[in-house]
Design a protein around this motif. Structure first.
Motif, PDB file in Angstrom:
ATOM      1  N   TYR A  91       4.496   5.797   4.230  1.00 22.19           N
ATOM      2  CA  TYR A  91       3.555   6.869   4.030  1.00 22.19           C
ATOM      3  C   TYR A  91       4.143   8.094   4.650  1.00 22.19           C
ATOM      4  CZ  TYR A  91      -0.659   9.295   3.014  1.00 22.19           C
ATOM      5  OH  TYR A  91      -1.494  10.317   2.722  1.00 22.19           O
ATOM      6  N   TYR A 139       2.082  -2.571   3.584  1.00 23.63           N
ATOM      7  CA  TYR A 139       1.306  -3.008   2.478  1.00 23.63           C
ATOM      8  C   TYR A 139       0.598  -4.025   3.449  1.00 23.63           C
ATOM      9  CZ  TYR A 139       4.428  -0.485  -0.633  1.00 23.63           C
ATOM     10  OH  TYR A 139       5.054   0.649  -1.386  1.00 23.63           O
ATOM     11  N   GLN A 165      -2.000  -0.221   8.183  1.00 28.52           N
ATOM     12  CA  GLN A 165      -2.319  -0.937   6.957  1.00 28.52           C
ATOM     13  C   GLN A 165      -2.253  -2.537   6.849  1.00 28.52           C
ATOM     14  OE1 GLN A 165       0.483  -0.214   3.594  1.00 28.52           O
ATOM     15  NE2 GLN A 165       0.116   2.125   3.679  1.00 28.52           N
ATOM     16  N   VAL A 295      -1.905  -4.114   0.270  1.00 30.11           N
ATOM     17  CA  VAL A 295      -1.661  -3.807  -1.172  1.00 30.11           C
ATOM     18  C   VAL A 295      -0.964  -4.999  -1.479  1.00 30.11           C
ATOM     19  CG1 VAL A 295      -0.029  -2.452  -2.282  1.00 30.11           C
ATOM     20  CG2 VAL A 295      -1.608  -1.447  -0.670  1.00 30.11           C
ATOM     21  N   HIS A 320       2.457   3.133  -4.713  1.00 27.64           N
ATOM     22  CA  HIS A 320       2.710   3.064  -3.276  1.00 27.64           C
ATOM     23  C   HIS A 320       4.124   3.356  -2.924  1.00 27.64           C
ATOM     24  CE1 HIS A 320      -1.482   1.772  -3.520  1.00 27.64           C
ATOM     25  NE2 HIS A 320      -1.708   2.493  -2.372  1.00 27.64           N
ATOM     26  N   TYR A 321       5.005   4.252  -2.799  1.00 31.26           N
ATOM     27  CA  TYR A 321       4.599   5.505  -3.265  1.00 31.26           C
ATOM     28  C   TYR A 321       5.653   6.292  -3.843  1.00 31.26           C
ATOM     29  CZ  TYR A 321       1.559   4.463   0.942  1.00 31.26           C
ATOM     30  OH  TYR A 321       0.924   3.652   1.731  1.00 31.26           O
ATOM     31  N   SER A 351       0.939  -1.300  -7.597  1.00 29.70           N
ATOM     32  CA  SER A 351      -0.011  -2.089  -6.897  1.00 29.70           C
ATOM     33  C   SER A 351      -1.107  -2.285  -7.847  1.00 29.70           C
ATOM     34  CB  SER A 351      -0.494  -1.347  -5.677  1.00 29.70           C
ATOM     35  OG  SER A 351       0.424  -0.691  -4.907  1.00 29.70           O
TER      36      SER A 351
END
Length: 373
Positions: A91, A139, A165, A295, A320-321, A351
């Protein structure tokens, strides 16, 4: 309304409503809303949970990473222009923390099987200016290895965890201080408690965790305008503080985190068992506790078609992403770089609904819908 929403925060927090209301009431009645005992209490609870020595509660996960790097610069461990190795498929916050401090991100491809940093490619990216590796537990899967520890020791590198995460994930390989939970594996970790996280506040919140007292002290000072004593500013700092009410909420929810993470692993195992489609690749679970499934990420070459189909069937999904950091407009200087694995993952990842309260019946129904795609 989706029959199977990607995530309902209201439903996620329903089991804790009465405790959360009581916590909010106590904070309101206390008249102390910042820099109070509830933040100190949560910091202590987080240290016990992770088995680390210090936790500094801050405003959000991005600030946690920014403050770690800023503190290392103030301590002389890094200087503007130095390099930090980051995964090419993280991210954007991971990279923003680096560039915000005048440091240079050096992207390394991920592993296609884990989505995490490919440990075998790190050494070739190290130069004389490399000062740190940012390992991102993407994730919810722990990103750690003995090879990473050995490389950091040999080249004198800091290991900074982006633990936004993966709160509660456990590595099968001990960290540099012998700890096993993510957030306590490297030299320092940035943690996020954004509402959608496995340990989520009811607003923005984050924390820096570390065993390094000097680093923790500098981070705490930087987060309070660079001031250790009111009106005396040692550093050019920030204003990044966790509210008392968010700390109170997090103290409530931390008690249930391991239980929710165990249910997420059961949900993921059910997805893996029930999804049976030649064009869909399910994620690897890893060793017990290694993946807490913030995720649940599929791969599909017809990802966009699959997402559109699931939407028509009432299944909420997210990507993502869709754009890797090196292809973002804000990083035009890196747009010509090529990272085929990261780019392929960005085109194929999808996801599915995942939560600590998601029923196995819903998982089976969603899986059946996918199998009919």
């Amino acid at each position: 309304m989706m029959k199977y929403p990607f995530l309902s925060l209201q439903e996620t927090n329903t089991p804790y409503f009465e405790e959360l209301k009581q916590a909010a009431s106590e904070v309101i009645e206390s008249g102390r809303y910042l820099l109070g005992e509830r933040v100190a209490r949560f910091e202590a609870e987080l240290c016990r949970y992770l088995s680390c020595d210090y936790a500094v509660a801050v405003g959000n996960g991005l600030d946690a990473l920014r403050l770690i790097l800023k503190a290392y610069i103030e301590l002389g461990s890094m200087a503007p222009g130095d390099e930090v190795i980051v995964p090419a498929n993280t991210y954007i916050a991971s990279v923003l923390a680096v560039t915000d401090n005048g440091l240079v991100p050096v992207f390394v491809e991920p592993s296609e099987s884990t989505f995490n940093l490919n440990m075998s490619l790190i050494e070739r990216a190290i130069t004389s200016r490399t000062k740190a590796v940012m390992t991102v537990h993407l994730y919810g899967r722990a990103c750690w290895s003995g090879e990473l520890k050995e490389l950091a020791a040999r080249y004198g590198l800091k290991i900074i965890e982006d633990n936004a995460q993966a709160m509660g994930a456990v590595s099968s390989v001990p960290g540099i201080s012998g700890k096993f939970r993510t957030g306590a594996l490297g030299d320092a970790a940035g943690n996020s408690f954004y509402p959608g996280k496995n340990l989520g506040a009811l607003g923005d919140a984050g924390a820096v965790t570390t065993d390094d007292k000097e680093l923790a002290d500098v981070v705490r000072t930087l987060a309070f305008y660079g001031s250790a004593k009111k009106y005396v500013n040692i550093y050019r700092g920030l204003n990044s503080r966790m509210d008392e009410i968010q700390a109170a909420f997090l103290s409530v929810k931390l008690k249930y985190l391991d239980e929710e993470n165990r249910h997420r692993a059961v949900v993921a195992a059910e997805y893996n068992k029930c999804i049976d489609h030649p064009g869909v690749m399910t994620p690897e679970p890893g060793s017990p506790g290694e993946h807490i499934f913030h995720v649940y990420a599929l791969r599909c070459r017809r990802r966009d078609e699959l997402q559109e189909y699931l939407t028509t069937q009432g299944v909420g999904t997210l990507i993502h992403y869709p754009i890797p950091p090196h292809q973002q407009q804000c990083y035009r200087e890196y747009n010509l770089l090529s990272f085929p694995v990261a780019e392929r993952l960005s085109r194929e990842e999808l996801s599915l609904p995942m939560a600590g309260n998601l029923s196995l019946e819903s998982v089976r129904e969603i899986s059946g819908i996918i199998n009919r795609f």
